[in-house]
Design an enzyme around this catalytic site. Structure first.
Site, PDB file in Angstrom:
ATOM      1  N   SER A 221       0.783  -1.244   0.000  1.00 53.45           N
ATOM      2  CA  SER A 221       0.000   0.000   0.000  1.00 53.45           C
ATOM      3  C   SER A 221       0.813   1.292   0.000  1.00 53.45           C
ATOM      4  O   SER A 221       0.224   2.378  -0.103  1.00 53.45           O
ATOM      5  CB  SER A 221      -0.955   0.015   1.202  1.00 53.45           C
ATOM      6  OG  SER A 221      -2.053  -0.833   0.953  1.00 53.45           O
TER       7      SER A 221
ATOM      8  N   LYS B  29       0.182   3.856  -2.682  1.00 51.36           N
ATOM      9  CA  LYS B  29      -0.813   4.929  -2.619  1.00 51.36           C
ATOM     10  C   LYS B  29      -0.193   6.324  -2.501  1.00 51.36           C
ATOM     11  O   LYS B  29      -0.892   7.327  -2.688  1.00 51.36           O
ATOM     12  CB  LYS B  29      -1.776   4.658  -1.458  1.00 51.36           C
ATOM     13  CG  LYS B  29      -2.596   3.372  -1.632  1.00 51.36           C
ATOM     14  CD  LYS B  29      -3.543   3.139  -0.465  1.00 51.36           C
ATOM     15  CE  LYS B  29      -4.472   1.954  -0.737  1.00 51.36           C
ATOM     16  NZ  LYS B  29      -4.032   0.705  -0.145  1.00 51.36           N
TER      17      LYS B  29
ATOM     18  N   SER C  43      -6.041   3.540   4.353  1.00 50.81           N
ATOM     19  CA  SER C  43      -5.515   2.692   3.286  1.00 50.81           C
ATOM     20  C   SER C  43      -6.628   2.004   2.503  1.00 50.81           C
ATOM     21  O   SER C  43      -6.537   0.828   2.124  1.00 50.81           O
ATOM     22  CB  SER C  43      -4.550   1.639   3.862  1.00 50.81           C
ATOM     23  OG  SER C  43      -3.716   1.129   2.840  1.00 50.81           O
TER      24      SER C  43
ATOM     25  N   LYS D 250       3.158   6.320   5.237  1.00 49.40           N
ATOM     26  CA  LYS D 250       2.170   5.361   4.712  1.00 49.40           C
ATOM     27  C   LYS D 250       2.608   3.954   5.042  1.00 49.40           C
ATOM     28  O   LYS D 250       3.776   3.588   4.849  1.00 49.40           O
ATOM     29  CB  LYS D 250       2.019   5.518   3.198  1.00 49.40           C
ATOM     30  CG  LYS D 250       0.932   4.639   2.610  1.00 49.40           C
ATOM     31  CD  LYS D 250      -0.446   5.117   3.039  1.00 49.40           C
ATOM     32  CE  LYS D 250      -1.534   4.081   2.724  1.00 49.40           C
ATOM     33  NZ  LYS D 250      -1.512   2.953   3.684  1.00 49.40           N
TER      34      LYS D 250
END
Length: 456
Positions: free
Chosen positions: A66, A69, A122, A238
């Site tokens: 993720s 992103k 997320s 993140k």
């Protein structure tokens, strides 16, 4: 135009002089030895300069999960407005799995709310919906991701989705994720979103209740009640995890004016947090930021010696935001500068790039400042130096407007004087002629009287 060409020519001359004069005395170059970590791949990059302070297999490709992103969010803030309405399609809802915020088909949210869902929770469906909205279609957005990555110099990356779910063709490296993060941190909206700890999504056309979000990054919040990884200097980041990628983590931290980006991949929890803290502590303890404009004395002396006029701002100067990063044991003068000419730019004529211990550690631009030179300013002959005479140097400035007014006043006064002179001269001349005529008339009368008397 002629003056600008002249200034540019002089500025390029200064660049040439700098290439000769910026030759520091070489000192023994020392780079602190980095710590041992559990992760297979990692990097720490200073955000303002791009200087790599630590790396371990940072160019090896791996699945990002993720932290993908970060690129999705960057493209969204670059290519849309926060108040734009995003509609969740059937594909966005049903072709994503894993982490999400349970959106429904045809649900409408603002781009801002989608970004909070994407970066805090997320949410994979938010990533898919953003891709469909920002691109002409989903595949177009994927092309945008890869094109933008190439523009930033990411040579280890090929994106195949906007969320990071497992895909054999979806690969990147710790170095490339740090490079993408460096670019993203320049954007104030991105910074605002990733640094947000909690956010509430208001009711939508499909959800009557508010949706509460907590940032999943445990160095920023006590997500799931776990406060053991909180880091006081963390400003965002993140998280990422899939079974094939393992734990991945991108984290941003600020201390002593220095912003660091740490990326670790192929980790096993909780080592991704432990390694990140270890790397941050190592870098903050061993490195410091230097502002180039404040410390580059060789450049400053060249500028002072090449000024066109006294008491005028120099027409070229160093960008005041440029910095370098060095080990705390090193001095600014230990960095080796190299001046490069920049062509085809109206604002920048050159760059000063610094290296230390075989690494590029930052630099700054030499810019045309746009300073205007005062008109009709003249300098007296150079007076003896202050040390010899005790007198300060003086500059005689003459304003042409006052000169013209003065000259006209003198001419006017001269004209008036000349007129008065001729008036007086003519007055006495006329008076003299009248007197002569009066005397002549008296003489004629006397002669006639005598003639009459003689006849008698």
């Amino acid at each position: 135009m002629k003056r600008r060409r002249k200034w540019t020519g002089l500025a390029l001359g200064i660049v040439s002089l700098l290439q000769i004069n910026l030759l520091p005395v070489q000192a023994e170059e020392y780079w602190p030895e980095g710590p041992q970590i559990e992760g297979e791949s990692a990097i720490v990059m200073e955000a303002s300069t791009g200087t790599v302070l630590y790396e371990k297999n940072s160019h090896e490709q791996s699945y990002p999960a993720s932290i993908t992103k970060i690129m999705t969010a960057l493209l969204a803030v670059e290519n849309s407005n926060l108040d734009e309405e995003v509609v969740f399609s059937k594909n966005a809802v049903y072709k994503t799995e894993g982490s999400g915020i349970s959106r429904d088909v045809d649900e409408v949210m603002s781009m801002e709310e989608c970004l909070y869902g994407l970066m805090l929770a997320s949410a994979n469906e938010c990533g898919y919906a953003i891709a469909e909205h920002v691109g002409k279609d989903y595949e177009d957005f994927i092309n945008m991701m890869n094109t933008r990555a190439k523009e930033m110099g990411c040579n280890d990356t090929h994106f195949n989705n906007p969320h990071g779910l497992p895909d054999e063709e979806h690969l990147t490296s710790a170095y490339d994720i740090a490079t993408i993060s460096k670019e993203a941190l320049k954007n104030d909206i991105f910074r605002m979103i990733v640094s947000t700890k909690r956010h509430t999504i208001p009711p939508t056309n499909k959800h009557e209740e508010e949706t509460y979000l907590v940032n999943h990054h445990k160095m920023l919040t006590n997500y799931q009640g776990d406060s053991s990884h909180l880091y006081e200097y963390c400003i965002g980041g993140k998280t990422g995890y899939t079974s094939v990628a393992g734990s991945t983590l991108a984290t941003y931290a600020e201390k002593d004016g220095m912003t660091l980006i740490c990326v670790v991949t192929r980790e096993q929890a909780p080592n991704h947090y432990l390694d990140t803290r270890t790397l941050f502590d190592y870098c903050f303890e061993n490195f410091q930021l230097w502002n180039v404009a404040e410390h580059e004395n060789s450049y400053d002396s060249e500028i002072r010696e090449n000024k066109i006029f006294e008491n005028e701002e120099s027409f070229v100067g160093l960008n005041e935001e440029g910095c370098i990063v060095l080990p705390k044991a090193a001095a600014f003068t230990d960095a080796v500068p190299e001046v490069e000419e920049v062509k085809d730019s109206k604002e920048v004529i050159g760059n000063i790039r610094y290296t230390y211990a075989g690494r590029v550690v930052g630099g700054t631009e030499i810019e045309i400042t746009g300073a205007k030179v005062s008109e009709f300013t003249f300098r007296k002959q150079k007076e003896p130096e202050t040390e010899k005479t005790g007198k300060e140097k003086k500059v005689l400035k003459i304003n042409v407007k006052y000169i013209i007014v003065g000259v006209l006043a003198v001419i006017l006064l001269a004209g008036i004087g000349f007129g008065i002179y001729h008036f007086v001269d003519n007055y006495y001349l006329i008076k003299y002629k009248l007197e002569c005529r009066r005397q002549q008339k008296m003489s004629f009368k006397e002669i006639k009287f005598r003639k009459r008397k003689h006849r008698k």
